[in-house]
Design a protein around this motif. Structure first.
Motif, PDB file in Angstrom:
ATOM      1  N   SER A   1       0.330  -6.796  -0.120  1.00 28.31           N
ATOM      2  CA  SER A   1       1.085  -5.884  -0.976  1.00 28.31           C
ATOM      3  C   SER A   1       0.352  -4.557  -1.025  1.00 28.31           C
ATOM      4  O   SER A   1      -0.883  -4.514  -0.999  1.00 28.31           O
ATOM      5  CB  SER A   1       1.212  -6.451  -2.395  1.00 28.31           C
ATOM      6  OG  SER A   1       1.872  -5.511  -3.228  1.00 28.31           O
TER       7      SER A   1
ATOM      8  N   ARG B   1       3.200 -14.583   4.279  1.00 27.49           N
ATOM      9  CA  ARG B   1       3.389 -14.960   5.677  1.00 27.49           C
ATOM     10  C   ARG B   1       2.652 -16.269   5.897  1.00 27.49           C
ATOM     11  O   ARG B   1       1.436 -16.339   5.772  1.00 27.49           O
ATOM     12  CB  ARG B   1       2.858 -13.892   6.618  1.00 27.49           C
ATOM     13  CG  ARG B   1       3.051 -14.274   8.078  1.00 27.49           C
ATOM     14  CD  ARG B   1       2.891 -13.117   9.039  1.00 27.49           C
ATOM     15  NE  ARG B   1       3.738 -11.975   8.766  1.00 27.49           N
ATOM     16  CZ  ARG B   1       5.035 -11.881   9.071  1.00 27.49           C
ATOM     17  NH1 ARG B   1       5.644 -12.892   9.627  1.00 27.49           N
ATOM     18  NH2 ARG B   1       5.702 -10.783   8.815  1.00 27.49           N
TER      19      ARG B   1
ATOM     20  N   PRO C   1       6.452  -4.563  -3.346  1.00 27.95           N
ATOM     21  CA  PRO C   1       6.762  -5.858  -2.753  1.00 27.95           C
ATOM     22  C   PRO C   1       5.475  -6.643  -2.494  1.00 27.95           C
ATOM     23  O   PRO C   1       4.437  -6.070  -2.157  1.00 27.95           O
ATOM     24  CB  PRO C   1       7.437  -5.501  -1.427  1.00 27.95           C
ATOM     25  CG  PRO C   1       7.759  -4.056  -1.501  1.00 27.95           C
ATOM     26  CD  PRO C   1       6.846  -3.450  -2.506  1.00 27.95           C
TER      27      PRO C   1
ATOM     28  N   VAL D   1      -1.105 -13.114   2.139  1.00 24.50           N
ATOM     29  CA  VAL D   1      -0.232 -12.335   1.260  1.00 24.50           C
ATOM     30  C   VAL D   1      -0.661 -10.877   1.369  1.00 24.50           C
ATOM     31  O   VAL D   1      -1.856 -10.568   1.383  1.00 24.50           O
ATOM     32  CB  VAL D   1      -0.331 -12.818  -0.207  1.00 24.50           C
ATOM     33  CG1 VAL D   1       0.434 -11.889  -1.138  1.00 24.50           C
ATOM     34  CG2 VAL D   1       0.184 -14.231  -0.328  1.00 24.50           C
TER      35      VAL D   1
ATOM     36  N   THR E   1       8.389 -16.826   5.851  1.00 28.13           N
ATOM     37  CA  THR E   1       7.999 -15.713   4.991  1.00 28.13           C
ATOM     38  C   THR E   1       8.775 -15.774   3.683  1.00 28.13           C
ATOM     39  O   THR E   1       9.839 -16.389   3.608  1.00 28.13           O
ATOM     40  CB  THR E   1       8.271 -14.353   5.670  1.00 28.13           C
ATOM     41  OG1 THR E   1       9.659 -14.250   5.935  1.00 28.13           O
ATOM     42  CG2 THR E   1       7.463 -14.198   6.951  1.00 28.13           C
TER      43      THR E   1
ATOM     44  N   SER F   1       9.123 -13.192  -0.188  1.00 26.82           N
ATOM     45  CA  SER F   1       8.743 -11.939  -0.823  1.00 26.82           C
ATOM     46  C   SER F   1       9.163 -11.958  -2.286  1.00 26.82           C
ATOM     47  O   SER F   1      10.137 -12.617  -2.651  1.00 26.82           O
ATOM     48  CB  SER F   1       9.410 -10.769  -0.103  1.00 26.82           C
ATOM     49  OG  SER F   1       8.978  -9.545  -0.650  1.00 26.82           O
ATOM     50  N   THR F   2       8.399 -11.250  -3.102  1.00 22.79           N
ATOM     51  CA  THR F   2       8.752 -11.043  -4.505  1.00 22.79           C
ATOM     52  C   THR F   2       8.287  -9.642  -4.875  1.00 22.79           C
ATOM     53  O   THR F   2       7.751  -8.913  -4.043  1.00 22.79           O
ATOM     54  CB  THR F   2       8.134 -12.128  -5.408  1.00 22.79           C
ATOM     55  OG1 THR F   2       8.692 -12.018  -6.732  1.00 22.79           O
ATOM     56  CG2 THR F   2       6.628 -12.013  -5.510  1.00 22.79           C
TER      57      THR F   2
ATOM     58  N   ASP G   1       4.415  -9.786  -0.108  1.00 25.09           N
ATOM     59  CA  ASP G   1       4.952 -10.527   1.026  1.00 25.09           C
ATOM     60  C   ASP G   1       4.030 -11.672   1.428  1.00 25.09           C
ATOM     61  O   ASP G   1       2.829 -11.476   1.629  1.00 25.09           O
ATOM     62  CB  ASP G   1       5.134  -9.583   2.229  1.00 25.09           C
ATOM     63  CG  ASP G   1       6.092  -8.448   1.917  1.00 25.09           C
ATOM     64  OD1 ASP G   1       7.166  -8.732   1.349  1.00 25.09           O
ATOM     65  OD2 ASP G   1       5.762  -7.285   2.225  1.00 25.09           O
TER      66      ASP G   1
END
Length: 157
Positions: free
Chosen positions: A55, A90, A86, A53, A96, A98-99, A88
């Motif tokens: 960000s 992976r 964001p 993750v 993938t 995203s939030t 992300d």
């Protein structure tokens, strides 16, 4: 109309989904700079392998398998600028998701306002004198009650 607005709000708080079972959640999704967030994710049917993750809010975090999900936690640096960042995911299988994480930077008051009573009163005020007077009155009543009880028992024998 209210029902439609309520349904829209409920739909907007669901986790971000990329595939059938690929998602990432950040809890809480709004946090003060310097506080910790929990991350929970799923990489479809590949939750037995780690996932990465990233960000700008906190950098990189490796999520580990935990009871059928991928989980981790991270602290947002205390000097992080407020804003929406964001987050992300992976997965090892290439999926993938995203939030969004909202970082707040609200200053906490160090002391409440002086609203009277104890906060602005200088020295002993009428409140403390009333308390001391009440304690003295109760002590006197107890002492007189005990003294009166002894006389009765002595006079009746």
């Amino acid at each position: 109309m209210v029902g439609l607005i309520g349904a829209f709000v409920l739909m907007s708080v669901t986790p971000a989904r990329a595939g059938e079972n690929t998602f990432i959640e950040v809890t809480p999704n709004s946090v003060q700079a310097g506080e910790r967030v929990n991350i929970r994710a799923s990489c479809d049917n590949n939750n037995n392998e780690q996932a990465n993750v990233h960000s700008d809010a906190f950098g990189h975090v490796m999520l580990r398998p935990d009871k059928g999900f991928l989980t981790g936690e991270v602290t947002v640096p205390g000097n992080k600028q407020p804003g929406d960042y964001p987050v992300d995911l992976r997965c090892q299988n290439g999926q993938t998701a995203s939030t969004m994480l909202t970082v707040l930077n609200m200053a906490s008051p160090s002391k409440g306002p002086a609203t009277g009573g104890g906060g602005t009163a200088g020295g002993r005020g009428t409140g403390s004198l009333l308390v001391l007077g009440g304690v003295a009155l109760v002590a006197t009543a107890v002492a007189l009650g005990m003294a009166g009880g002894r006389r009765r028992t002595g006079a009746g024998s």
